[in-house]
Design a protein around this motif. Structure first.
Motif, PDB file in Angstrom:
ATOM      1  N   ARG A 238      58.466  60.690  47.561  1.00  0.00           N
ATOM      2  CA  ARG A 238      58.604  61.275  46.235  1.00  0.00           C
ATOM      3  C   ARG A 238      59.760  62.262  46.090  1.00  0.00           C
ATOM      4  N   VAL A 239      60.262  62.807  47.201  1.00  0.00           N
ATOM      5  CA  VAL A 239      61.303  63.831  47.115  1.00  0.00           C
ATOM      6  C   VAL A 239      62.606  63.388  47.769  1.00  0.00           C
ATOM      7  N   LEU A 240      62.547  62.970  49.018  1.00  0.00           N
ATOM      8  CA  LEU A 240      63.772  62.685  49.765  1.00  0.00           C
ATOM      9  C   LEU A 240      64.463  61.410  49.294  1.00  0.00           C
ATOM     10  N   ARG A 241      63.716  60.324  49.175  1.00  0.00           N
ATOM     11  CA  ARG A 241      64.341  59.062  48.738  1.00  0.00           C
ATOM     12  C   ARG A 241      64.907  59.154  47.331  1.00  0.00           C
ATOM     13  N   PRO A 242      64.150  59.656  46.340  1.00  0.00           N
ATOM     14  CA  PRO A 242      64.728  59.772  44.995  1.00  0.00           C
ATOM     15  C   PRO A 242      65.961  60.670  44.944  1.00  0.00           C
ATOM     16  N   SER A 243      66.060  61.606  45.888  1.00  0.00           N
ATOM     17  CA  SER A 243      67.209  62.509  45.927  1.00  0.00           C
ATOM     18  C   SER A 243      68.341  61.980  46.789  1.00  0.00           C
ATOM     19  N   HIS A 244      68.130  60.820  47.411  1.00  0.00           N
ATOM     20  CA  HIS A 244      69.114  60.208  48.312  1.00  0.00           C
ATOM     21  C   HIS A 244      69.472  61.145  49.461  1.00  0.00           C
ATOM     22  N   LEU A 245      68.452  61.790  50.019  1.00  0.00           N
ATOM     23  CA  LEU A 245      68.637  62.674  51.171  1.00  0.00           C
ATOM     24  C   LEU A 245      68.279  61.884  52.422  1.00  0.00           C
ATOM     25  N   GLU A 246      69.254  61.166  52.938  1.00  0.00           N
ATOM     26  CA  GLU A 246      69.023  60.262  54.053  1.00  0.00           C
ATOM     27  C   GLU A 246      68.904  60.971  55.395  1.00  0.00           C
ATOM     28  N   ASP A 247      69.359  62.215  55.464  1.00  0.00           N
ATOM     29  CA  ASP A 247      69.401  62.932  56.735  1.00  0.00           C
ATOM     30  C   ASP A 247      68.466  64.130  56.776  1.00  0.00           C
ATOM     31  N   THR A 248      67.466  64.133  55.913  1.00  0.00           N
ATOM     32  CA  THR A 248      66.502  65.223  55.844  1.00  0.00           C
ATOM     33  C   THR A 248      65.113  64.682  56.139  1.00  0.00           C
ATOM     34  N   ALA A 249      64.331  65.437  56.915  1.00  0.00           N
ATOM     35  CA  ALA A 249      63.003  64.948  57.295  1.00  0.00           C
ATOM     36  C   ALA A 249      62.106  66.105  57.707  1.00  0.00           C
ATOM     37  N   LEU A 250      60.794  65.843  57.661  1.00  0.00           N
ATOM     38  CA  LEU A 250      59.793  66.742  58.223  1.00  0.00           C
ATOM     39  C   LEU A 250      59.260  66.074  59.481  1.00  0.00           C
ATOM     40  N   PRO A 251      59.724  66.496  60.665  1.00  0.00           N
ATOM     41  CA  PRO A 251      59.303  65.844  61.905  1.00  0.00           C
ATOM     42  C   PRO A 251      57.866  66.189  62.260  1.00  0.00           C
ATOM     43  N   ASP A 252      57.278  65.365  63.122  1.00  0.00           N
ATOM     44  CA  ASP A 252      55.912  65.626  63.576  1.00  0.00           C
ATOM     45  C   ASP A 252      55.868  66.808  64.529  1.00  0.00           C
ATOM     46  N   GLY A 253      56.892  66.917  65.370  1.00  0.00           N
ATOM     47  CA  GLY A 253      56.903  67.970  66.377  1.00  0.00           C
ATOM     48  C   GLY A 253      58.291  68.511  66.594  1.00  0.00           C
ATOM     49  N   ALA A 254      58.773  68.394  67.832  1.00  0.00           N
ATOM     50  CA  ALA A 254      60.065  68.977  68.191  1.00  0.00           C
ATOM     51  C   ALA A 254      61.236  68.019  68.000  1.00  0.00           C
ATOM     52  N   GLU A 255      61.005  66.871  67.364  1.00  0.00           N
ATOM     53  CA  GLU A 255      62.091  65.912  67.164  1.00  0.00           C
ATOM     54  C   GLU A 255      63.244  66.574  66.405  1.00  0.00           C
ATOM     55  N   PHE A 256      64.468  66.266  66.848  1.00  0.00           N
ATOM     56  CA  PHE A 256      65.648  66.906  66.277  1.00  0.00           C
ATOM     57  C   PHE A 256      66.789  65.900  66.330  1.00  0.00           C
ATOM     58  N   PRO A 257      67.256  65.410  65.179  1.00  0.00           N
ATOM     59  CA  PRO A 257      68.301  64.374  65.176  1.00  0.00           C
ATOM     60  C   PRO A 257      69.592  64.847  65.839  1.00  0.00           C
ATOM     61  N   GLU A 258      70.302  63.915  66.406  1.00  0.00           N
ATOM     62  CA  GLU A 258      71.642  64.162  66.941  1.00  0.00           C
ATOM     63  C   GLU A 258      72.669  63.742  65.892  1.00  0.00           C
ATOM     64  N   PRO A 259      73.817  64.434  65.894  1.00  0.00           N
ATOM     65  CA  PRO A 259      74.214  65.541  66.763  1.00  0.00           C
ATOM     66  C   PRO A 259      73.739  66.875  66.193  1.00  0.00           C
ATOM     67  N   HIS A 260      73.440  67.824  67.078  1.00  0.00           N
ATOM     68  CA  HIS A 260      73.095  69.154  66.609  1.00  0.00           C
ATOM     69  C   HIS A 260      73.606  70.219  67.569  1.00  0.00           C
ATOM     70  N   ALA A 261      73.926  71.352  66.976  1.00  0.00           N
ATOM     71  CA  ALA A 261      74.353  72.505  67.772  1.00  0.00           C
ATOM     72  C   ALA A 261      73.156  73.072  68.514  1.00  0.00           C
ATOM     73  N   ARG A 262      73.414  73.719  69.645  1.00  0.00           N
ATOM     74  CA  ARG A 262      72.361  74.455  70.332  1.00  0.00           C
ATOM     75  C   ARG A 262      72.030  75.698  69.514  1.00  0.00           C
ATOM     76  N   GLY A 263      70.749  76.112  69.527  1.00  0.00           N
ATOM     77  CA  GLY A 263      70.322  77.274  68.767  1.00  0.00           C
ATOM     78  C   GLY A 263      69.854  78.396  69.676  1.00  0.00           C
ATOM     79  N   TYR A 264      70.197  79.643  69.329  1.00  0.00           N
ATOM     80  CA  TYR A 264      69.931  80.781  70.209  1.00  0.00           C
ATOM     81  C   TYR A 264      69.121  81.856  69.483  1.00  0.00           C
ATOM     82  N   THR A 265      68.152  82.428  70.213  1.00  0.00           N
ATOM     83  CA  THR A 265      67.276  83.439  69.626  1.00  0.00           C
ATOM     84  C   THR A 265      66.997  84.573  70.602  1.00  0.00           C
ATOM     85  N   ASP A 266      66.733  85.755  70.049  1.00  0.00           N
ATOM     86  CA  ASP A 266      66.236  86.850  70.872  1.00  0.00           C
ATOM     87  C   ASP A 266      64.767  87.127  70.575  1.00  0.00           C
TER      88      ASP A 266
END
Length: 408
Positions: A238-266
Motif C-alpha cells: 500500500r505504501v512502497l509500491r504505489p510510491s515506486h520505492l524499490e529500495d526501501t523495506a522493513l526487514p524481519d531482522g538484521a538484513e541490510f541491503p548492499e552496498p552500505h556504509a559501515r555504521g558507528y556508535t558510542d
C-alpha cells in the motif's frame, strides 16, 4: 567529549535545537554524481547525473565547505547530502569514509538504516486505513490492542501525535541493558511493549507532547490487525509500491541491503565507539527498523509532505502540527514541521538521516550519516541540516529534530 552512559542517551525522547559548530579550515567535499533532480518543476525523478556545479560554482563551493566543516568538527566518518531546488538546480555529494578500517570513501548510493523515518511510513499506512473507512483516528487503542495502560482513553490520534502519555520503552534502563548486552537479538513487539507498560503513564492523553516509540509499535499492530497482513507486507503493497520505492523495506531482522556504509556508535555498555552495522534493529520495528537510500528518500520526502497517497482531508489532518515545547519545531501525525521543512529524522546505533521537503520552494533535503554519536548533546544530522539550510534557505532554517528515544 564527556562520556555518556547508554542509559542516558539511547534513543531519547527529546527535541534538539542545533547550533552550528564554529567553522574551521577544511577541504571541499569530494563530488560524487548521483540522480538528477528531474524536471525543473519538481515533477519528475530522473536518472541522469547531478552536475558538479548544479547550484552554481559559488553556492556549490560554499556548501562543500560548510558540510566538510561540520563533518570534521562533529567527527562524523561519512556524509551523503542530496539537495534539490527546482529553478535553481541540485547538489549531491558524499564526503568522508564509509569504512574507517579500510578508508573506503563514502558513496551516494549507500543503503542506510533510517531509524525513526520509519514512522512516516507506518503512520501513512494507518492514514490509508482511515481513508478506507476501516479505522478512525479518534478510536481508542483498546479497540485494537488489549492491555495498554489507559487504553480506553488513548486514541490512535494521540499515538500518532506523540501525545499518549505512554512511557517510552526505550527509556527503560533494563531494556537498554538487554539490548546492548545482545545487540544481535531478535525482538518481537510484545517483548518491547512490556518494558513501557510496566511504568505508569507520564501524563493524561492529549495533555502534552512526549516522543515515545511505544506509540508507533502500537500503531504497527493496528495496521497489521486491520490490514490483515504483516506490517512489512502491508507497507510494501500500500505504501512502497504505489510510491515506486524499490529500495526501501522493513526487514524481519538484521538484513541490510548492499552496498552500505559501515555504521558507528558510542551507545555501548563500555561507552567506547563500536561498529554497529550488523546490529539487529527489530526492537524498533514500526517505529524505526526500515532501510532505504538517497534515491528513495528523495522521492518519499515530497510524497509524504504533499499527501500523494492520502485524501486531501486526511492529509490536512496530518499537517495540523502541534507545539512540542521547542522553538521552531511542531509535530503532527507521524511528521514534523521545522520552520517550514516537513518530514522526519531518524537515528539508531550507527546511522542518522534527515528527509524533509519545503513546500514553499518545492525543495528536498536528504542527509545520511554513518554515526549517531552526539556532539555536545546534539544530533550530528541536526547540525548538518541546520548548517545546510542556513546557506540555502536562510528564511527557513532547520531548527531542530526529534531523535528516536534516547533514554535519560
Amino acid at each position: 567529549m564527556r562520556r555518556r552512559t547508554p542509559y542516558r542517551r539511547l534513543f531519547a525522547a527529546t527535541l534538539l535545537v542545533a547550533s552550528v559548530l564554529a567553522p574551521v579550515a577544511a577541504t571541499p567535499a569530494t563530488p560524487v554524481h548521483a540522480a538528477s533532480p528531474g524536471p525543473q518543476d519538481g515533477g519528475g525523478y530522473g536518472h541522469d547525473d547531478c552536475p558538479h556545479d548544479g547550484l552554481g560554482p559559488d553556492l556549490t563551493a560554499r556548501l562543500d565547505r560548510t558540510i566538510e566543516d561540520v563533518r570534521k568538527q562533529a567527527r562524523v566518518p561519512g556524509v551523503v547530502v542530496g539537495l534539490w531546488m527546482p529553478g535553481k538546480g541540485c547538489y549531491v555529494r558524499a564526503t568522508g569514509v564509509a569504512d574507517k578500517a579500510t578508508g573506503r570513501p563514502m558513496f551516494t548510493d549507500t543503503y542506510v538504516r533510517i531509524g525513526s523515518e520509519t514512522k512516516t511510513f507506518t503512520v501513512t499506512a494507518l492514514l490509508e486505513l482511515v481513508d478506507d473507512g476501516l479505522v478512525g483516528l479518534d478510536d481508542p487503542i483498546e479497540k485494537y490492542v488489549r492491555g495498554v495502560p489507559n487504553g480506553h482513553k488513548i486514541t490512535l490520534r494521540h499515538l500518532a501525535e506523540m501525545r499518549s502519555g505512554l512511557f517510552p520503552y526505550t527509556s527503560d534502563s533494563s531494556f537498554v541493558h538487554a539490548l546492548l548486552s545482545a545487540p544481535e537479538r531478535q525482538w518481537a513487539p510484545p517483548e518491547v511493549l512490556k518494558y513501557g507498560f510496566k511504568h505508569k503513564n507520564t501524563f493524561k492523553p492529549g495533555e502534552k507532547f512526549q516522543y515515545s516509540n511505544t506509540n508507533l509499535v502500537l500503531l504497527g499492530l493496528v495496521v497489521e490487525k486491520v490490514g490483515g497482513r504483516p506490517l512489512a507486507e502491508f507497507l510494501d503493497h500500500r505504501v512502497l509500491r504505489p510510491s515506486h520505492l524499490e529500495d526501501t523495506a522493513l526487514p524481519d531482522g538484521a538484513e541490510f541491503p548492499e552496498p552500505h556504509a559501515r555504521g558507528y556508535t558510542d551507545q555501548t555498555l563500555s561507552g567506547k565507539v563500536e561498529d554497529a552495522t550488523d546490529w539487529n534493529p527489530s526492537w524498533g520495528w514500526a517505529a524505526g527498523a526500515m532501510t532505504s537510500n538517497l534515491r528513495d528518500l528523495r522521492r518519499w520526502a515530497e510524497i509524504v509532505a504533499t499527501g500523494r497517497l492520502l485524501s486531501p482531508e486526511t492529509q490536512a489532518q496530518r499537517l495540523k502540527t502541534l507545539p512540542t515545547g521547542f522553538p521552531g519545531t511542531t509535530y503532527g501525525l507521524g511528521i514534523l514541521n521545522t520552520n517550514g521543512w516537513i518530514g522526519h529524522n531518524g537515528s539508531l546505533p550507527g546511522y542518522e538521516t534527515v528527509t524533509v521537503y519545503l513546500p514553499e520552494r518545492k525543495a528536498t533535503l536528504v542527509v545520511i550519516l554513518n554515526t549517531d554519536s552526539l556532539v555536545g548533546g546534539q544530533e550530528p544530522s541536526t547540525l548538518l541540516a541546520r548548517a545546510i539550510t542556513e546557506v540555502v534557505t536562510p528564511d527557513h532554517v532547520y531548527a531542530g529534530a526529534i531523535p528516536p528515544s534516547r533514554g535519560r
